[in-house]
Write an enzyme that holds these catalytic residues in place. Sequence first.
Site, PDB file in Angstrom:
ATOM      1  N   CYS A  48      45.959  68.664  40.400  1.00 28.10           N
ATOM      2  CA  CYS A  48      45.996  67.401  39.660  1.00 28.10           C
ATOM      3  C   CYS A  48      44.929  66.476  40.216  1.00 28.10           C
ATOM      4  O   CYS A  48      44.756  66.364  41.440  1.00 28.10           O
ATOM      5  CB  CYS A  48      47.376  66.748  39.794  1.00 28.10           C
ATOM      6  N   HIS A  80      50.663  69.576  31.124  1.00 28.54           N
ATOM      7  CA  HIS A  80      50.372  68.767  32.309  1.00 28.54           C
ATOM      8  C   HIS A  80      49.965  67.351  31.914  1.00 28.54           C
ATOM      9  O   HIS A  80      50.447  66.363  32.510  1.00 28.54           O
ATOM     10  CB  HIS A  80      49.253  69.453  33.110  1.00 28.54           C
ATOM     11  N   GLU A  81      49.100  67.232  30.907  1.00 27.64           N
ATOM     12  CA  GLU A  81      48.629  65.899  30.507  1.00 27.64           C
ATOM     13  C   GLU A  81      49.717  65.104  29.792  1.00 27.64           C
ATOM     14  O   GLU A  81      49.822  63.886  29.977  1.00 27.64           O
ATOM     15  CB  GLU A  81      47.377  66.019  29.632  1.00 27.64           C
ATOM     16  N   HIS A  90      51.812  63.433  32.245  1.00 28.64           N
ATOM     17  CA  HIS A  90      51.221  62.185  32.739  1.00 28.64           C
ATOM     18  C   HIS A  90      51.551  61.023  31.807  1.00 28.64           C
ATOM     19  O   HIS A  90      51.858  59.920  32.268  1.00 28.64           O
ATOM     20  CB  HIS A  90      49.703  62.333  32.848  1.00 28.64           C
TER      21      HIS A  90
END
Length: 509
Positions: free
Chosen positions: A432, A474-475, A478
Amino acid sequence: MTTSPLERAADSFAAELARQRTGRGLSKKQLAVLMGFDPSYVSHVEGRRHRPTEDFARRAEAVLEASGAIWQRFREYDELRHARPGQPHREPHLPGQWLPPGTGLVVERELATLTYTDDGYRCVIHRELYNAGTEPVTRYLVRVAVDRYPNDPGRSNRHHREHPLTFAELQLQARRDDGGGDPEPMHWRAKHDRDAFKEIWLLFENGERRFPLYPGDRATIEYAYSVGQEKWGPWFQRAVRLPTRQLAVRLDLPAALDPQVWGVETSLSAEEGPLRTAPQRHDEGDRAIFDWHTDDPPLNARYRMQWRFRARPDTDPDVGPGGARVRPSDRMRGIGIVQRGADLLRQRGRPFDLPGEEQAARDVVDRLNTALARLDELHPFSKGVGIAAPQLGIGRAAAVVRPPDRLAEPVVLINPRVVDASPDTDEQYEGCLSYFDHRGLVPRPLRLDVEHAQWDGSRIITSFEFGMARLVAHEIDHLEGRLYVDRMAPGVPLVPVEEYRETGHPWRY
């Protein structure tokens, strides 16, 4: 039941294609689109319903950057096919025939020369180009990047904000030379203008005429620019962004400063290591000349020459302030990436009200793309890379994901939400940008369906598989205030980046 050598060769081709495709995190449809084929065509080839063609193999080899593996399997199949009785004799393949239709420009030779004097640095790039594509080339993209303190990113970032690189000081000049008369000056146009780097279109035209590089033609272009020593920094990097036959670098430094020169290289298949051959020094008068070259460098490889002047000991690029080595997270922080511990990373990104906030959304996406371009100078990101707005200190619901295949367009995610996920999962190591000193083993679904907004406010659903599903998940985490450590199984330790051994390798499926 026995199979013939030809059938086994066809099976080997299909298996290699599937292995390379999944290794890049691409679905069959995504690969077909990148190759310019019907969406179902790759599925037919992998399923042995269609036999591979030379055009298909060339395109697959180039798009997947398979280092010749797909092309080799096709040649084995093709030679067996033409060895059958009644088949016409086939001439041996000539070197370089792996280039598919539409490949575009090939750099047959590049010589990059950097000269240091009391006035600063002067860089001259000499490129011999060949148009292997099917369309005329009318412009050529070049990049100028500076980093005054490469091992102190925060200091370098502040320095370039206060003392930005300008087009005026570059004094950029470019020309085209066909070897048949006076060189033609080339006009240029700015594409990106940032404090520490510029992207510039060199145009195959000037005030008097246009001179495109037509398919099958060759030309030499040369461009030069200047940068003051207060901005350059003790390094010179070349990135291979086009198929290149030979890359040569020359450093021209004052011998009186007793220069010591070395270099490192990075590619998608290998982490950073020393140059395979050392730069060679010879002296010309009061100048120390260091020459280095490599043949057939892989696409997306980076070669970085570094130096220090032993007669001026404050220029050692290996050591940060106080003699401390800079951590990977410090490099990310230095280019503006918010680090773990910041409150914003634990907050949900605020959605855009589209189409009313279209310009605001475009501005955020432009900043994300600019950050990705800057990141490319720091790390190879062979698995692909993504960045979400909160990581730049922007609390909005936007992210950009660059696929492992660098030829593919980045995926823009505005106001995304997961609407379906495969029950099948796997565990792979993730990193990350906001926690770059470690890697963690994270379970993710193998397929993800994501609903996201377009600029006009309409919403579409896109399906992602394997590596792209992992990057997108993953994004989106966020944007929902999560980090990958939240997904890890209890008790599973993080791996320090110094001990991680999969840098430069794609995820395996």
